[in-house]
Enzyme design. Structure first.
Site, short mmCIF file in Angstrom:
data_model
loop_
_atom_site.label_atom_id
_atom_site.label_comp_id
_atom_site.label_asym_id
_atom_site.label_seq_id
_atom_site.Cartn_x
_atom_site.Cartn_y
_atom_site.Cartn_z
N GLY A 285 1.01 -1.04 0.01
CA GLY A 285 -0.19 0.11 -0.19
C GLY A 285 0.73 1.10 0.03
O GLY A 285 2.21 1.29 -0.12
N HIS A 286 0.28 2.18 0.33
CA HIS A 286 0.83 3.64 0.04
C HIS A 286 1.16 4.32 1.53
O HIS A 286 1.31 5.51 1.57
CB HIS A 286 -0.02 4.74 -0.88
CG HIS A 286 -0.02 4.37 -2.03
ND1 HIS A 286 -0.62 5.25 -3.08
CD2 HIS A 286 0.65 3.37 -2.84
CE1 HIS A 286 -0.56 4.38 -4.30
NE2 HIS A 286 0.20 3.14 -4.12
N GLY A 287 0.76 3.34 2.62
CA GLY A 287 1.31 3.85 3.94
C GLY A 287 0.01 4.53 4.63
O GLY A 287 -1.25 4.22 4.22
#
EC number: 3.2.1.15
Length: 437
Positions: A285-287
């Site tokens: 994911g992107h955090g």
């Protein structure tokens, strides 16, 4: 942890040193900006209100009867045959809402739903228990009336949604038709799998969400929310599939959850305050992100956010704050603490030049003010050279940025650096890598 404990007091920290350095830019993407999405959701509110049942036009008085079990099978649902069960779920909800009952989705069964709204107000303490699987209707034309929604809980108070079952957005066809995957296609909205809209005293627990068409779970305009013991899963290359999205919501706790998606594991945007995020495992994911904020010259307000005890594995970002130029308002009193980074590309990042559009964004004088942001006890490895990036606004610099015991080392043989632009920061304890001069 009570919602009140989320509020953070950073002002007692003594200044030790100030730094001012230069940095670079990172871009991430969404199908629609949060500003556009919020505007569309507000326009749709009128449509949602027309779907409320006549007998629910005014709040119902508390029921003195014991909670009734309302099984969707008893209202015509036919599991496991691929037929549309939407009407049966609507009938079951009407009964559970009117009586203050417990709607039950039996285990070992798969039910298919077209877009559906479960509206309140209802009798107190209604519950929606998913033991089996709810799966999204596969034909995209069923969503043309409103492409933003699949399942929505609208204006329900004292609602519990749990059961240990699965809510499956059946999103692969949506991803294949996304402009993020196929650039020749026009960019269109895709449904959020489950939206909680203006729900108060809400508990969502012990559920699996998978393969959402776009976002998995959205809390919008809610108050007093606990989301716990959730598993959210989608492939790392699935576009815009945020795990949990928080907008305009106050007093929310997200805890003890495992999230791996193709976009932010958790995103927190304007109108949200008193947000606690605890014991989260994120990846892919992107955090964990605050923002984006300030799109379309809009005003944003985010305050009192605590992210405590999180593990991020192989994500493209770690803890991130992203704002557009031209916005206004603030994001303040934010604390990231006790976080482990494992092979994370951008472990710590502030980007006040966020630009998610095809055309370059013009430089503007205004910006969302970022202040009183603390990073404490953050350790691990960076998959990119720039482990810490503070790219703040020239005209509205970041201020009150505190770093204490932050140690980030390279994942490979290369070194790790910090780039810092237009930021006033305070360093205490160990801090590596240091900002470039």
């Amino acid at each position: 942890m009570s919602p009140q404990s989320v509020a953070i007091s950073l002002f007692t920290i003594m200044f030790v040193s100030f730094g001012l350095c230069l940095g670079s830019y990172l871009e991430d993407t969404y199908l629609l900006t949060n500003y556009q999405h919020e505007r569309l959701m507000k326009q749709n509110k009128e449509h949602f209100s027309t779907m409320k049942r006549a007998h629910q036009s005014t709040p119902l008085s508390p029921s003195t009867r014991p909670h009734r079990i309302v099984n969707v099978d008893d209202y015509g649902a036919k599991a496991n045959d691929g037929r549309d069960d939407t009407q049966a779920f609507e009938k079951a909800w009407n009964e559970a809402c009117f009586t203050g009952g417990v709607l039950v989705v039996p285990e070992n069964n798969v039910y298919h739903l077209k877009p559906i709204t479960f509206s309140g107000p209802c009798q107190p303490n209604i519950a929606f228990r998913v033991y089996g699987t709810i799966k999204a209707w596969p034909k995209m034309e069923a969503y043309e009336r409103d492409r933003h929604l699949w399942i929505m809980f609208d204006s329900v108070t004292n609602l519990i949604v749990d059961g240990g079952g699965t809510i499956n957005g059946n999103g692969r066809k949506w991803w294949e038709n996304s402009c993020k995957i196929n650039e020749s296609l026009p960019c269109k909205a895709a449904p959020t799998a489950v939206t909680f809209y203006e729900c108060n005293n809400l508990k969502v627990a012990n559920l699996r969400f998978k393969n959402a068409q776009q976002m998995h779970v959205r809390f919008q305009g809610c108050n007093n929310v606990t989301a716990s013991n959730l598993i959210v899963r989608a492939p790392g290359n699935s576009p815009n599939t945020d795990g949990i999205h928080v907008t305009g919501t106050q007093n929310i706790i997200i805890k003890n959850s495992v999230i791996g998606t193709g976009d932010d594991c958790i995103s927190i945007v304007s109108g949200s305050r008193n947000v606690g995020v605890t014991d989260i495992t994120c990846g892919p994911g992107h955090g964990i992100s605050i923002g984006s904020l300030g799109a379309g010259n809009s005003e944003a307000q985010v305050s009192n956010v605590l992210v405590n005890r999180a593990t991020l594995k192989g994500t493209t970002n770690g803890v991130r704050i992203k704002t557009w130029q031209g916005g206004s308002g603030y994001a303040r009193n934010v604390k990231f603490e006790n976080i482990s980074m494992q092979n994370v590309s951008n472990p710590i990042i502030i980007d006040q030049n966020y630009c998610d559009q095809d055309e370059p964004c013009d430089e503007q004088d205004s910006a969302v003010q970022l202040s009183d942001i603390m990073y404490q006890n953050i350790r691990g490895t960076s998959a990119s050279e720039v482990a810490i990036k503070f790219e703040c606004s020239k005209t509205v610099p970041c201020k009150g940025i505190y770093l204490q015991d932050v140690i980030l080392t390279p994942q490979g043989d290369d070194g790790a650096i910090a780039t810092c632009q237009n930021v006033r920061y305070v360093q205490r304890g160990k801090f590596h890598p240091q900002c470039s001069p």
